[in-house]
Design an enzyme around this catalytic site. Structure first.
Site, PDB file in Angstrom:
ATOM      1  N   GLN A  14       0.800  -1.220   0.000  1.00  0.00           N
ATOM      2  CA  GLN A  14       0.000   0.000   0.000  1.00  0.00           C
ATOM      3  C   GLN A  14       0.831   1.267   0.000  1.00  0.00           C
ATOM      4  O   GLN A  14       0.326   2.345  -0.315  1.00  0.00           O
ATOM      5  CB  GLN A  14      -0.942  -0.005   1.201  1.00  0.00           C
ATOM      6  CG  GLN A  14      -2.009  -1.084   1.117  1.00  0.00           C
ATOM      7  CD  GLN A  14      -2.830  -1.186   2.385  1.00  0.00           C
ATOM      8  OE1 GLN A  14      -2.455  -1.905   3.307  1.00  0.00           O
ATOM      9  NE2 GLN A  14      -3.928  -0.466   2.451  1.00  0.00           N
ATOM     10  N   HIS A 108       1.061  -9.246   4.465  1.00  0.00           N
ATOM     11  CA  HIS A 108      -0.048  -8.285   4.536  1.00  0.00           C
ATOM     12  C   HIS A 108      -0.793  -8.327   3.203  1.00  0.00           C
ATOM     13  O   HIS A 108      -0.624  -7.463   2.345  1.00  0.00           O
ATOM     14  CB  HIS A 108       0.475  -6.881   4.840  1.00  0.00           C
ATOM     15  CG  HIS A 108      -0.597  -5.950   5.326  1.00  0.00           C
ATOM     16  ND1 HIS A 108      -0.582  -5.350   6.557  1.00  0.00           N
ATOM     17  CD2 HIS A 108      -1.736  -5.514   4.735  1.00  0.00           C
ATOM     18  CE1 HIS A 108      -1.634  -4.580   6.713  1.00  0.00           C
ATOM     19  NE2 HIS A 108      -2.360  -4.666   5.602  1.00  0.00           N
ATOM     20  N   ASN A 151      -1.531 -10.956   8.264  1.00  0.00           N
ATOM     21  CA  ASN A 151      -2.512  -9.905   8.505  1.00  0.00           C
ATOM     22  C   ASN A 151      -3.893 -10.349   8.048  1.00  0.00           C
ATOM     23  O   ASN A 151      -4.083 -10.777   6.906  1.00  0.00           O
ATOM     24  CB  ASN A 151      -2.109  -8.642   7.733  1.00  0.00           C
ATOM     25  CG  ASN A 151      -3.096  -7.511   7.919  1.00  0.00           C
ATOM     26  OD1 ASN A 151      -3.123  -6.869   8.960  1.00  0.00           O
ATOM     27  ND2 ASN A 151      -3.930  -7.264   6.907  1.00  0.00           N
ATOM     28  N   GLU A 152      -4.854 -10.260   8.955  1.00  0.00           N
ATOM     29  CA  GLU A 152      -6.263 -10.524   8.666  1.00  0.00           C
ATOM     30  C   GLU A 152      -6.488 -11.787   7.838  1.00  0.00           C
ATOM     31  O   GLU A 152      -7.006 -11.740   6.714  1.00  0.00           O
ATOM     32  CB  GLU A 152      -6.898  -9.315   7.976  1.00  0.00           C
ATOM     33  CG  GLU A 152      -6.963  -8.086   8.870  1.00  0.00           C
ATOM     34  CD  GLU A 152      -7.757  -6.931   8.288  1.00  0.00           C
ATOM     35  OE1 GLU A 152      -8.046  -5.996   9.050  1.00  0.00           O
ATOM     36  OE2 GLU A 152      -8.094  -6.978   7.075  1.00  0.00           O
TER      37      GLU A 152
END
Length: 383
Positions: A14, A108, A151-152
């Site tokens: 990101q 991520h 992540n998640e």
């Protein structure tokens, strides 16, 4: 609370830009992509990471969460880039030199494109491939205490279901279809394998906590809805060194499943309900589901173009966090999402950042909320 982490977060894909060997880059750039915008240069943080760390320190934070990009470390299967490892080692050292606690995420959302093309998390070799990557990264983590493996994972597994049906991945995670269970199981195995490689670190994974609430007495339906989308992933965290809480909003669950955001509700730029109580509620829920496991708030924030609204939301969220802590929740830190206005998986329009980024020059400009939040630690935690 001297050891309480007070920081900000971001992720490689990101913010770095030009992550050309990843599956996300391939998805963004394919004909007919469901992504409205490409990540492109992102925030150019691959080159500007030192300036970002200077910002973090100057704003009064003491912690910085960032991710290592697997696609850079292993752009071709079995070929580890020593230059990429050295790059991420420099970021770790940059944090330590500035007195910042690095919180490192190893996965991520994005994976190498070769990994995805050969079956991704459903390949028989997926867990061993991830373990090999973690083994390659571990030596550069000297001086790091906190490591997030994945992540998640619940979001990853739900997106896998949507991509299988060729549906765009968007919206509130808790209102998505249930996760691909085979992917969920593979992620759990990969997390355990990573933990086995990361002895000597505080390791855990981070969960997208959706604040499921029963609508008009639909308690059984809420619980049935929550198990595949959140609770099974919290179950995996039992026995971990910590679990990451990532909370933004809530999802109302009725007799037939998740309900749309009420028409009269205040909304953020993502279309989510403005609901700062989500953080305190998520912390309480997590503490009940995984008793004895320390909690690290690894993400919390709001997509808004109105910085006063960001302060309003975050102030109320922190009040809820403080109340949960007063009631016994073992919380070890708060990391705000995000430091920068960065790429939000298909669009630059949802601005979560405490710092704006000029899309042409990449110049950073701290918003009033950045200075406010940097100084807010004393109010929430005391001197």
């Amino acid at each position: 609370m001297v050891d309480f982490l007070w920081g900000v977060a971001g992720s490689a894909h990101q913010t770095e830009g030009n992550n050309v060997a990843s599956d996300m880059w391939a998805l963004e750039n394919r004909p007919g992509s469901p992504m409205a915008e490409r990540s492109g240069d992102a925030c150019d943080s691959y080159h500007r990471w030192a300036a970002d760390l200077d910002l973090v320190r100057s704003l009064g934070f003491d912690s910085y969460r960032f991710s290592v990009e697997w696609a850079r470390v292993e752009p071709v299967e079995g070929r580890v880039s020593l230059a990429a490892l050295a790059h991420y080692r420099r970021i770790v050292e940059g944090c330590l030199e500035r007195g910042l606690t690095p919180v490192v995420t190893l996965h991520h959302f994005s994976s190498p494109q070769w990994f995805q093309q050969d079956g991704g998390w459903l390949a028989s070799s997926a867990v061993e491939r991830f373990r090999r990557y973690v083994r390659a990264v571990a030596p550069i983590l000297d001086g790091v205490t906190w490591v997030c493996t994945i992540n998640e994972p619940n979001m990853l597994a739900m997106v896998a279901t949507m991509l299988k049906a060729d549906r765009p991945a968007g919206g509130v995670a808790g209102a998505m279809p249930p996760p691909d269970q085979d992917v969920a199981d593979a992620l759990a195995a990969a997390h355990r394998a990573a933990r086995a490689e990361l002895t000597g670190f505080m390791t855990g994974w981070t969960i997208a906590n959706q604040g499921f609430e029963a609508h008009e007495g639909a308690v059984a339906e809420r619980d049935a809805w929550a198990w595949p989308r959140e609770d099974q992933f919290l179950e995996v965290a039992k026995g971990d060194d910590f679990v990451g809480v990532q909370a933004y909003t809530r999802v109302l669950v009725g007799r037939d499943g998740a309900l749309p955001v009420p028409e009269e509700a205040r909304r953020t730029l993502t279309g989510w309900e403005f609901h700062p109580a989500a953080l305190g509620n998520a912390v309480r829920y997590t503490a009940e589901r995984v008793p004895g496991v320390p909690i690290l708030v690894t993400e919390n924030g709001i997509a808004t173009a109105d910085d006063a609204e960001r302060i309003e939301y975050t102030s109320a969220a922190l009040d809820g966090l403080r109340a949960a802590m007063d009631d016994g929740a073992d919380v070890r830190g708060y990391l705000h999402w995000s430091l920068l206005d960065n790429y939000e998986w298909g669009s630059y329009l949802p601005t979560f950042g405490l710092v704006s980024v000029d899309r042409r020059t990449f110049a950073r400009a701290a918003k009033p909320s950045a200075h406010w939040l940097g100084a807010e630690r004393a109010r929430i935690l005391g001197p």
